[in-house]
Enzyme design. Structure first.
Site, PDB file in Angstrom:
ATOM      1  N   HIS A  85       0.818  -1.223   0.000  1.00 52.53           N
ATOM      2  CA  HIS A  85       0.000   0.000   0.000  1.00 52.53           C
ATOM      3  C   HIS A  85       0.850   1.271   0.000  1.00 52.53           C
ATOM      4  CE1 HIS A  85      -3.174  -2.491   2.392  1.00 52.53           C
ATOM      5  NE2 HIS A  85      -3.481  -2.526   1.102  1.00 52.53           N
ATOM      6  N   LEU A 127      -6.978   1.337   5.919  1.00 54.84           N
ATOM      7  CA  LEU A 127      -7.830   0.251   6.415  1.00 54.84           C
ATOM      8  C   LEU A 127      -8.868  -0.103   5.362  1.00 54.84           C
ATOM      9  CD1 LEU A 127      -8.466   1.767   9.993  1.00 54.84           C
ATOM     10  CD2 LEU A 127      -6.569   0.297   9.269  1.00 54.84           C
ATOM     11  N   ARG A 130      -7.637 -12.058   6.226  1.00 59.46           N
ATOM     12  CA  ARG A 130      -6.246 -12.418   6.558  1.00 59.46           C
ATOM     13  C   ARG A 130      -6.008 -12.264   8.061  1.00 59.46           C
ATOM     14  NH1 ARG A 130      -3.691  -8.301   2.345  1.00 59.46           N
ATOM     15  NH2 ARG A 130      -5.479  -8.453   0.950  1.00 59.46           N
ATOM     16  N   GLY A 141     -11.278   2.011   2.340  1.00 56.58           N
ATOM     17  CA  GLY A 141     -12.693   1.684   2.565  1.00 56.58           C
ATOM     18  C   GLY A 141     -13.176   1.836   3.993  1.00 56.58           C
TER      19      GLY A 141
HETATM   20  P1  ADP Z   1      -9.663  -2.947  -1.209  1.00 61.26           P
HETATM   21  O1  ADP Z   1      -9.306  -1.823  -2.150  1.00 61.26           O
HETATM   22  O2  ADP Z   1      -8.524  -3.455  -0.386  1.00 61.26           O
HETATM   23  O3  ADP Z   1     -10.480  -4.041  -1.825  1.00 61.26           O
HETATM   24  P2  ADP Z   1     -11.288  -0.970   0.102  1.00 61.26           P
HETATM   25  O4  ADP Z   1     -10.311   0.051   0.511  1.00 61.26           O
HETATM   26  O5  ADP Z   1     -12.213  -0.656  -1.018  1.00 61.26           O
HETATM   27  O6  ADP Z   1     -10.624  -2.378  -0.101  1.00 61.26           O
HETATM   28  O7  ADP Z   1     -12.166  -1.326   1.390  1.00 61.26           O
HETATM   29  C1  ADP Z   1     -13.179  -2.290   1.325  1.00 61.26           C
HETATM   30  C2  ADP Z   1     -13.766  -2.457   2.701  1.00 61.26           C
HETATM   31  O8  ADP Z   1     -14.250  -1.192   3.188  1.00 61.26           O
HETATM   32  C3  ADP Z   1     -15.007  -3.365   2.679  1.00 61.26           C
HETATM   33  O9  ADP Z   1     -14.644  -4.686   2.936  1.00 61.26           O
HETATM   34  C4  ADP Z   1     -15.841  -2.818   3.798  1.00 61.26           C
HETATM   35  O10 ADP Z   1     -15.618  -3.628   4.934  1.00 61.26           O
HETATM   36  C5  ADP Z   1     -15.292  -1.448   4.113  1.00 61.26           C
HETATM   37  N1  ADP Z   1     -16.336  -0.405   4.014  1.00 61.26           N
HETATM   38  C6  ADP Z   1     -16.813   0.197   2.924  1.00 61.26           C
HETATM   39  N2  ADP Z   1     -17.782   1.075   3.242  1.00 61.26           N
HETATM   40  C7  ADP Z   1     -17.919   1.025   4.584  1.00 61.26           C
HETATM   41  C8  ADP Z   1     -18.770   1.677   5.547  1.00 61.26           C
HETATM   42  N3  ADP Z   1     -19.674   2.571   5.176  1.00 61.26           N
HETATM   43  N4  ADP Z   1     -18.589   1.361   6.841  1.00 61.26           N
HETATM   44  C9  ADP Z   1     -17.678   0.454   7.227  1.00 61.26           C
HETATM   45  N5  ADP Z   1     -16.867  -0.184   6.389  1.00 61.26           N
HETATM   46  C10 ADP Z   1     -16.988   0.081   5.085  1.00 61.26           C
END
Ligand code: ADP
Length: 396
Positions: free
Chosen positions: A178, A207, A239, A329
């Protein structure tokens, strides 16, 4: 200048076309299920037009990219000649590829040497590079490595305490991940604070479904929670993060689990999913916590606790902390996680403003004016970061 950013996976191709240096996104989308019976292509343009193709086959990445080009030529571009460079995300650069670089055969050879360190992602990135070179002849390709930002971690931070020859002969060490995101939000933090990043100590918390935390001193990564692979450190969606390595040998001996089964266990069946037995999605678990579900609470408690522990450790690594940033996310969208974490950072003098913290996906300060450390939500934008680095290199 129009730049294409590509992020290729084994059966996926994510893309963005940007106008640089402004950073405006002209079109973006992703191709999924490449090589499968039926593919999916989702495409969006700046004027809000959306296309979703679900009845075509993309036998190869080349087919997928050719189809994307057709869509781009339908209103966004007059000719492919308008694309002046392609920036590629590469998750692992090993020890030699420490900087964003213009691709030539020697770079491709070097990336191919990294295959054993990440056999899942890196071959797909090289495939993307080869396809782009073929379909856009003469256009410069630039690789941006997720690991390069962490190459400033000192030896005592990146070495594992195993016999040294495994480092010198097999390149087993901590590389982190990252990096593009941590660097992007740390730079943005310095900009917001109107301070020279050289004078700042920042802890960045990325995160998402994969999560990592980085200690950034003077704009350089001095430690990060991920290791040889993106498995070390925090509790993640599926993980396990930090684990006593003897858990694996114990399971091998007592349950006869083989390497493949153990690999699945720690990468796909653990983390939030394994602990809760409900979901790997933070949103689902937060809702379950609100309804009083003890399994969801157990999983989220482990998730939050690990973040607190790493922030604590990195505070000592840095000596003092000017700012903490939440991104990706979960970091951008979960007031619950941010609040649970910040409430435990009293020793650092962190005070969270719960009203400000009630926000999703927006750049915002969430600490109180009298907090000793500024705490911010800063949305990450890895594609823009790749485009910026690509633009800087091709216009140099
Ligand atoms: P990646 O790019 O690693 O696939 P992201 O940064 O897009 O992941 O994050 C995805 C995660 O963000 C999802 O698994 C979800 O748990 C979390 N997420 C997305 N929106 C919300 C929200 N409104 N509240 C809590 N968690 C969220």
């Amino acid at each position: 200048m129009k730049l294409l950013v590509l992020n290729c996976g084994s059966s996926t191709l994510k893309y963005q076309l940007l106008e640089m240096p402004k950073g405006d996104v002209l079109a973006k989308g992703n191709v999924e299920r490449i090589g499968e019976e039926i593919g999916i292509l989702k495409h969006k343009t700046a004027d809000g037009k959306k296309v979703e193709i679900t009845d075509e086959v993309f036998a190869t990445h080349e087919d997928g990219l050719n189809r994307v080009f057709k869509l781009l030529l339908d209103g966004t571009l007059k000719s492919l000649d308008e694309i002046k460079a392609v920036g590629h995300r590469v998750v692992h650069g090993g020890e030699k590829l420490t900087k964003t670089c213009l691709v030539d055969q020697s770079v491709i050879d070097e990336i191919e040497n990294v295959y054993p360190l990440d056999p899942l992602h890196v071959p797909a990135h090289v495939l993307g590079l080869k396809v782009a070179t073929k379909l856009l002849p003469g256009v410069p390709n630039v690789t941006v490595f997720d690991t390069s930002f962490h190459q400033t971690i000192p030896e005592y931070g990146y070495l594992y305490a195993i016999p040294y020859n495994y480092y010198t002969e097999d390149h087993i060490r901590r590389y982190g991940a990252h990096g593009t995101s941590h660097q992007f939000v740390a730079n943005r933090m310095a900009e917001i604070m109107n301070r020279d990043i050289k004078d700042l100590n920042i802890i960045t918390c990325h995160l998402g479904s994969g999560s990592s935390i980085t200690a950034v001193q003077g704009g350089k990564s001095v430690d990060t929670s991920m290791g040889l692979t993106p498995l070390e450190g925090l509790c993640m969606g599926t993980r396990c993060g930090d684990i006593d390595p003897a858990v694996l040998t114990y399971l091998g001996r007592t349950k006869g689990m083989n390497i493949e089964e153990l690999d699945q266990l720690i990468n796909k069946k653990s983390g939030l999913l394994g602990l809760s037995q409900i979901s790997n999605d933070c949103r689902v678990l937060e809702d379950a916590v609100a309804e009083g579900n003890p399994a969801a609470k157990r999983a989220m408690d482990v998730f939050n606790y690990r973040i607190v522990k790493y922030i604590g450790a990195y505070s000592m690594v840095l000596g003092h902390v000017d700012a903490i940033v939440f991104t990706a996310g979960i970091g951008e969208n979960s007031p619950y996680v941010r609040s649970e974490v910040c409430k435990k950072l009293g020793l650092l003098g962190v005070k969270i403003d719960e009203t400000a913290n009630d926000c999703h996906g927006k750049e915002r300060k969430i600490s109180t004016p009298d907090s000793k450390v500024e705490v911010w939500v800063i949305p990450t934008n890895e594609e823009l970061a790749i485009a910026q680095q690509t633009y800087a290199l091709v216009t140099k």
